[in-house]
Design a protein around this motif. Structure first.
Motif, PDB file in Angstrom:
ATOM      1  N   TYR A 171      51.211  38.123  65.118  1.00 27.79           N
ATOM      2  CA  TYR A 171      50.542  38.766  66.249  1.00 27.79           C
ATOM      3  C   TYR A 171      49.087  38.333  66.403  1.00 27.79           C
ATOM      4  N   TYR A 172      48.516  37.693  65.361  1.00 25.85           N
ATOM      5  CA  TYR A 172      47.147  37.180  65.471  1.00 25.85           C
ATOM      6  C   TYR A 172      46.893  36.230  64.315  1.00 25.85           C
ATOM      7  N   SER A 173      46.031  35.229  64.542  1.00 25.73           N
ATOM      8  CA  SER A 173      45.688  34.266  63.494  1.00 25.73           C
ATOM      9  C   SER A 173      44.184  34.252  63.266  1.00 25.73           C
ATOM     10  N   THR A 174      43.792  34.083  62.016  1.00 26.00           N
ATOM     11  CA  THR A 174      42.369  34.064  61.669  1.00 26.00           C
ATOM     12  C   THR A 174      42.064  32.926  60.704  1.00 26.00           C
ATOM     13  N   VAL A 175      40.785  32.644  60.561  1.00 28.46           N
ATOM     14  CA  VAL A 175      40.291  31.671  59.587  1.00 28.46           C
ATOM     15  C   VAL A 175      39.347  32.401  58.647  1.00 28.46           C
ATOM     16  N   ASN A 176      39.419  32.087  57.373  1.00 28.97           N
ATOM     17  CA  ASN A 176      38.546  32.755  56.406  1.00 28.97           C
ATOM     18  C   ASN A 176      37.206  32.040  56.284  1.00 28.97           C
ATOM     19  N   GLN A 177      36.155  32.827  56.102  1.00 26.49           N
ATOM     20  CA  GLN A 177      34.790  32.320  56.001  1.00 26.49           C
ATOM     21  C   GLN A 177      34.039  33.011  54.866  1.00 26.49           C
ATOM     22  N   TYR A 203      23.758  27.030  51.454  1.00 27.04           N
ATOM     23  CA  TYR A 203      25.186  26.722  51.408  1.00 27.04           C
ATOM     24  C   TYR A 203      25.565  25.724  52.507  1.00 27.04           C
ATOM     25  N   LYS A 204      25.726  24.476  52.092  1.00 25.82           N
ATOM     26  CA  LYS A 204      26.037  23.400  53.030  1.00 25.82           C
ATOM     27  C   LYS A 204      27.457  22.867  52.858  1.00 25.82           C
ATOM     28  N   GLU A 205      28.016  23.041  51.666  1.00 24.46           N
ATOM     29  CA  GLU A 205      29.352  22.531  51.389  1.00 24.46           C
ATOM     30  C   GLU A 205      30.059  23.452  50.400  1.00 24.46           C
ATOM     31  N   LEU A 206      31.353  23.244  50.250  1.00 24.47           N
ATOM     32  CA  LEU A 206      32.161  24.125  49.412  1.00 24.47           C
ATOM     33  C   LEU A 206      31.684  24.160  47.965  1.00 24.47           C
ATOM     34  N   ALA A 207      31.224  23.026  47.458  1.00 25.98           N
ATOM     35  CA  ALA A 207      30.768  22.949  46.066  1.00 25.98           C
ATOM     36  C   ALA A 207      29.605  23.887  45.790  1.00 25.98           C
ATOM     37  N   ASP A 208      28.861  24.272  46.821  1.00 24.88           N
ATOM     38  CA  ASP A 208      27.716  25.160  46.634  1.00 24.88           C
ATOM     39  C   ASP A 208      28.135  26.562  46.188  1.00 24.88           C
ATOM     40  N   PHE A 209      29.424  26.876  46.346  1.00 20.19           N
ATOM     41  CA  PHE A 209      29.921  28.199  45.958  1.00 20.19           C
ATOM     42  C   PHE A 209      30.574  28.200  44.576  1.00 20.19           C
ATOM     43  N   SER A 210      30.584  27.061  43.913  1.00 21.28           N
ATOM     44  CA  SER A 210      31.314  26.939  42.646  1.00 21.28           C
ATOM     45  C   SER A 210      30.746  27.814  41.532  1.00 21.28           C
ATOM     46  N   GLN A 255      43.447  35.112  46.312  1.00 15.77           N
ATOM     47  CA  GLN A 255      44.277  33.987  45.860  1.00 15.77           C
ATOM     48  C   GLN A 255      43.589  32.648  46.116  1.00 15.77           C
ATOM     49  N   LEU A 256      42.992  32.518  47.297  1.00 14.07           N
ATOM     50  CA  LEU A 256      42.320  31.264  47.645  1.00 14.07           C
ATOM     51  C   LEU A 256      41.129  30.978  46.737  1.00 14.07           C
ATOM     52  N   ILE A 257      40.322  31.999  46.492  1.00 10.84           N
ATOM     53  CA  ILE A 257      39.142  31.820  45.638  1.00 10.84           C
ATOM     54  C   ILE A 257      39.564  31.503  44.204  1.00 10.84           C
ATOM     55  N   ALA A 258      40.571  32.204  43.710  1.00 12.12           N
ATOM     56  CA  ALA A 258      41.036  31.956  42.341  1.00 12.12           C
ATOM     57  C   ALA A 258      41.578  30.533  42.192  1.00 12.12           C
ATOM     58  N   LYS A 259      42.218  30.034  43.237  1.00 11.72           N
ATOM     59  CA  LYS A 259      42.765  28.673  43.196  1.00 11.72           C
ATOM     60  C   LYS A 259      41.673  27.623  43.351  1.00 11.72           C
ATOM     61  N   GLN A 260      40.754  27.877  44.288  1.00 10.95           N
ATOM     62  CA  GLN A 260      39.695  26.895  44.567  1.00 10.95           C
ATOM     63  C   GLN A 260      38.677  26.834  43.443  1.00 10.95           C
ATOM     64  N   PHE A 261      38.338  28.006  42.891  1.00 10.62           N
ATOM     65  CA  PHE A 261      37.320  28.082  41.830  1.00 10.62           C
ATOM     66  C   PHE A 261      37.921  28.800  40.617  1.00 10.62           C
ATOM     67  N   PRO A 262      38.804  28.148  39.876  1.00 10.62           N
ATOM     68  CA  PRO A 262      39.500  28.808  38.763  1.00 10.62           C
ATOM     69  C   PRO A 262      38.579  29.343  37.668  1.00 10.62           C
ATOM     70  N   ASP A 263      37.375  28.794  37.573  1.00 11.37           N
ATOM     71  CA  ASP A 263      36.437  29.253  36.544  1.00 11.37           C
ATOM     72  C   ASP A 263      35.376  30.200  37.098  1.00 11.37           C
ATOM     73  N   VAL A 271      31.856  25.536  56.524  1.00  8.39           N
ATOM     74  CA  VAL A 271      32.349  25.465  55.143  1.00  8.39           C
ATOM     75  C   VAL A 271      33.637  26.282  55.050  1.00  8.39           C
ATOM     76  N   GLU A 272      34.750  25.600  54.839  1.00 10.98           N
ATOM     77  CA  GLU A 272      36.041  26.274  54.776  1.00 10.98           C
ATOM     78  C   GLU A 272      36.840  25.800  53.565  1.00 10.98           C
ATOM     79  N   ILE A 273      37.750  26.650  53.123  1.00 12.78           N
ATOM     80  CA  ILE A 273      38.678  26.282  52.061  1.00 12.78           C
ATOM     81  C   ILE A 273      39.975  25.798  52.707  1.00 12.78           C
ATOM     82  N   GLU A 274      40.506  24.703  52.231  1.00 14.35           N
ATOM     83  CA  GLU A 274      41.749  24.167  52.776  1.00 14.35           C
ATOM     84  C   GLU A 274      42.858  25.214  52.652  1.00 14.35           C
TER      85      GLU A 274
END
Length: 268
Positions: free
Chosen positions: A122-128, A139-146, A160-168, A216-219
């Protein structure tokens, strides 16, 4: 013979226990009609999808998801009842049959689809990411959030996305989006990761204090919002899909979204 009967009883009991209990208690469409109500499970901490405001001294549930739920109730010809739960309790609750459907800004995922059935989108969104306004230029790129402490909603796709993108990473999971924003403002987390439509409202409410990070987005961070219900409840799913698809096609869904975005901003 007695021993055989006892063995049959034991086996029957074990088979019953092994059945998926989530399907045992779920009300069918006919049972919902007979009861005169459909019960919507939600977590009213997610404007503009759902939130609570006071009206004449009483709580009033408002938001995109409540308007959509009312369309479904009207189509079936029953009253709408709201049942509020922690977000991470919604799927187990609909599986148990205590609620008939979950409408809570919930995103479809393959993992969730193994537990429940989902309606059409019923609706689609993008995470930020959202950060303190005076920190946004860092914060210019994804690595800046590591190495950043990030806040996410507990049991959400964002977690789930954060845990996968930044496991540590040392991320913080909370039960309410409002609490995440307050933690950001208090410096307890350095960033919060959530739906762009929800971020837009929090930024509007806290102008000059927090700001969304652009570019800056996570795939895989785009998700479809859908209604969840107990596995195998085909007749109810068919009606829900009819309502959702008609609302999207006619433009009614977009009207509902814009109405509730404006409502949030009027209140703040």
């Amino acid at each position: 013979m007695k021993k055989f009967l006892k063995l049959v009883f034991v086996l029957s009991t074990l088979l019953f226990v092994a059945l998926p209990l989530e399907n045992v208690s779920a009300k069918t469409l006919e049972e919902i009609k007979e009861s005169g109500k459909i019960v919507m499970g939600t977590n009213a901490e997610y404007p503009p999808f759902e939130w609570v405001k006071m009206k004449d001294g009483e709580q009033d549930f408002v938001g995109i998801d409540f308007d959509l739920a009312q369309l479904i109730a009207d189509e079936i010809g029953v009253e709408l009842e709201i049942s509020e739960h922690a977000f991470n309790a919604l799927i187990p609750t609909v599986q148990s049959g205590k609620i008939d459907m979950v409408i809570a800004g919930m995103s479809y995922t393959d993992e969730r689809a193994e537990q429940v059935d989902f309606s059409s989108t019923y609706y689609s969104t993008v995470n930020q990411f959202v950060v303190a306004s005076d920190q946004v230029e860092q914060y210019k790129e994804l690595a800046d959030f590591s190495d950043v402490k990030i806040g996410v909603l507990k049991a959400s796709v964002q977690e789930q996305l954060i845990a996968k993108q930044f496991p540590d990473s040392d991320y913080v999971a909370m039960n309410k989006n409002g609490d995440l924003i307050e933690a950001l403002k208090a410096g307890k987390v350095e960033a919060v990761f959530m739906d762009n439509i929800v971020i837009a409202d929090f930024v509007y409410q806290n102008e000059g204090l927090i700001e969304a990070v652009q570019g800056v987005e996570i795939e895989g961070g785009s998700f479809d919002k859908a209604i969840a219900l107990s596995k195998g409840n085909e007749e109810l799913l068919e009606v829900i899909n009819k309502v959702v698809e008609e609302a999207v096609k006619s433009g009614k869904m977009e009207e509902i979204v814009q109405k509730n975005i404006e409502l949030v901003r009027q209140e703040n």
